[in-house]
Write an enzyme that holds these catalytic residues in place. Sequence first.
Site, mmCIF file in Angstrom:
data_model
loop_
_atom_site.group_PDB
_atom_site.id
_atom_site.type_symbol
_atom_site.label_atom_id
_atom_site.label_comp_id
_atom_site.label_asym_id
_atom_site.label_seq_id
_atom_site.Cartn_x
_atom_site.Cartn_y
_atom_site.Cartn_z
ATOM 1 C CE LYS A 22 36.838 5.756 60.645
ATOM 2 N NZ LYS A 22 37.673 6.183 59.072
ATOM 3 C CB CYS A 117 35.379 3.705 49.459
ATOM 4 S SG CYS A 117 34.264 5.061 49.913
ATOM 5 N NE ARG A 122 35.006 9.406 50.303
ATOM 6 C CZ ARG A 122 35.711 8.753 51.489
ATOM 7 N NH1 ARG A 122 35.197 7.559 51.084
ATOM 8 N NH2 ARG A 122 35.880 9.118 52.507
HETATM 9 C C1 EPZ Z 1 36.250 12.574 56.013
HETATM 10 O O1 EPZ Z 1 35.596 12.311 54.941
HETATM 11 C C2 EPZ Z 1 35.857 11.151 57.606
HETATM 12 N N1 EPZ Z 1 37.102 10.442 57.131
HETATM 13 C C3 EPZ Z 1 34.451 10.404 56.507
HETATM 14 O O2 EPZ Z 1 34.121 9.369 57.391
HETATM 15 C C4 EPZ Z 1 33.488 11.390 56.230
HETATM 16 O O3 EPZ Z 1 32.665 10.614 56.410
HETATM 17 C C5 EPZ Z 1 33.298 12.234 55.496
HETATM 18 O O4 EPZ Z 1 34.718 13.769 56.227
HETATM 19 C C6 EPZ Z 1 32.612 13.891 55.454
HETATM 20 O O5 EPZ Z 1 32.330 14.600 56.652
HETATM 21 C C7 EPZ Z 1 38.021 11.158 57.593
HETATM 22 O O6 EPZ Z 1 37.759 11.549 58.350
HETATM 23 C C8 EPZ Z 1 39.428 9.982 57.668
HETATM 24 P P1 EPZ Z 1 35.712 14.663 52.698
HETATM 25 P P2 EPZ Z 1 36.796 12.768 52.942
HETATM 26 O O7 EPZ Z 1 35.973 15.590 51.954
HETATM 27 O O8 EPZ Z 1 37.866 13.729 54.115
HETATM 28 C C9 EPZ Z 1 34.076 16.151 47.388
HETATM 29 C C10 EPZ Z 1 34.124 7.980 58.471
HETATM 30 O O9 EPZ Z 1 32.881 7.328 57.870
HETATM 31 N N2 EPZ Z 1 35.556 16.199 47.941
HETATM 32 O O10 EPZ Z 1 34.475 15.427 53.989
HETATM 33 O O11 EPZ Z 1 37.572 11.888 52.557
HETATM 34 C C11 EPZ Z 1 33.919 14.422 48.300
HETATM 35 O O12 EPZ Z 1 33.293 13.905 47.139
HETATM 36 C C12 EPZ Z 1 34.317 8.008 56.688
HETATM 37 O O13 EPZ Z 1 34.771 7.606 59.247
HETATM 38 C C13 EPZ Z 1 35.520 16.826 46.448
HETATM 39 O O14 EPZ Z 1 35.398 16.471 46.002
HETATM 40 O O15 EPZ Z 1 35.331 13.403 52.899
HETATM 41 C C14 EPZ Z 1 32.480 14.440 49.165
HETATM 42 O O16 EPZ Z 1 31.159 14.834 48.051
HETATM 43 C C15 EPZ Z 1 33.158 8.387 55.781
HETATM 44 N N3 EPZ Z 1 37.196 16.553 46.352
HETATM 45 C C16 EPZ Z 1 32.696 15.893 49.660
HETATM 46 O O17 EPZ Z 1 33.913 16.650 49.187
HETATM 47 C C17 EPZ Z 1 38.191 16.690 47.034
HETATM 48 O O18 EPZ Z 1 39.131 16.979 46.943
HETATM 49 C C18 EPZ Z 1 33.080 15.431 51.505
HETATM 50 O O19 EPZ Z 1 34.231 14.865 51.103
HETATM 51 C C19 EPZ Z 1 37.653 16.281 48.837
HETATM 52 C C20 EPZ Z 1 36.219 16.086 47.971
#
Ligand code: EPZ
Length: 419
Positions: A22, A117, A122
């Site tokens: 996915k 969410c 997020r």
């Molecule tokens: C991706 O989400 C995945 N989704 C998530 O999978 C996964 O849990 C996550 O990466 C971590 O591995 C997809 O790839 C579609 P992040 P993403 O940005 O990119 C902070 C699932 O179950 N952050 O890596 O949204 C954020 O708050 C889903 O398949 C900021 O602060 O996650 C978090 O604490 C759930 N500012 C951390 O970074 C930003 O601009 C990691 O989030 C972006 C993120």
Amino acid sequence: MDRLEITGGVRLEGDVAISGAKNATLPVLAATLLTDAPVSVSNVPHLNDVTTMIALLRRLGIDVAMHDAMRLEVGGGEAREHVAPYELVKTMRASILVLGPLLARLGRADVSLPGGCAIGARPVNIHVAGLKAMGAEVDIEGGYIRARAERLRGARLVLDTVTVTGTENLLMAATLARGESVIENAAREPEIMDLAALLTAMGARIEGAGTDTIHVQGVDTLGGASHRIMADRIETGTYLAAGAITGGRVRALGARPDTLDAVLAKLVEAGADVSVGDDWIELSMDGRRPRAVDLVTAPYPGFPTDMQAQFCALNAVADGAATITETVFENRFQHVLEMQRMGADFRLQGRTAVSRGVAGLKGAPVMATDLRASASLVLAALVADGVSQVERIYHIDRGYERIEEKLGRLGARIQRLHD
Ligand code: EPZ
């Protein structure tokens, strides 16, 4: 709403075919916005999130034809629209992935803010900051991110936090920017390498994808390509955990063992026998009860946060006490509260779940709150004594293709009920 009815107590035995990832499919589909040439994508999983992304591409004026079950022919025409509307984005946060490509290709993009969410706020501040550093005008108004740029210019981007979709958005934007970009503190997830493989096939000039520093030399246009989506490492880990929790033997076919080192190490620590080939992984417990394992989630190649809930289920019935610490998201233990209703012995201390394994769980009606939490409740139900009902499984359908069919083939007593 659909729910799953599961009668626990069966040791899972057999083979499970792993679907396309996915979290590789979503950025790959967004990347088709970077060209008006056709892109063919195969091994696409049938998931609600993928359906939503296809609907979004169509809303943006992109043709998407679905062939023989898992292959898509995308594009062959320029995106005509530049608005990703709230009613689509609110159902899938990953819609934010169209922001970078739309802006790079059309010079404008209005994308609804995805909002938080169940597992956390997020934010997307790093996505926005990176695009601004590449010369975009970005305003947040009326719940939308409105970005404009005649042409993005290459920049040196140092990401405050390791962010998967943040890295993907900025990588896609950089491929069409004028000049060189460097993305420092980039996420290293395998899905980013899969995206970079497609972008390179389309003519992008990328070095270092999969490391924490990615170099991109911008080009003027990108062409079409064909791409096969990589195997879903989290789906694989989930089915292996199902074999472990039930004391059975599960062989995942069409898998990528090289993307699961941290998870396989923890399954071995929990007492599983694990053997691997090029594209398969076999786990066997021979009826043994798992041992409790301590773990801390971290960005790749650390232990994936998307496997945390599944290991909470394992620890709930494992021999011994253990701690699981979630460092990526601020509210990702809601599955623990539901497992407690099945008799699990957990104490939540901030970002740590302290467990003491119990000899058995009792089947109960439980409610899914997010994608991976629902998977962990299914695992708990597979080993619980009696019948469980897992409700709100639309969460599970976002990330697991035909879960009741795949588990049923492994011997689980599971059925989908339509209310
Ligand atoms: C991706 O989400 C995945 N989704 C998530 O999978 C996964 O849990 C996550 O990466 C971590 O591995 C997809 O790839 C579609 P992040 P993403 O940005 O990119 C902070 C699932 O179950 N952050 O890596 O949204 C954020 O708050 C889903 O398949 C900021 O602060 O996650 C978090 O604490 C759930 N500012 C951390 O970074 C930003 O601009 C990691 O989030 C972006 C993120």
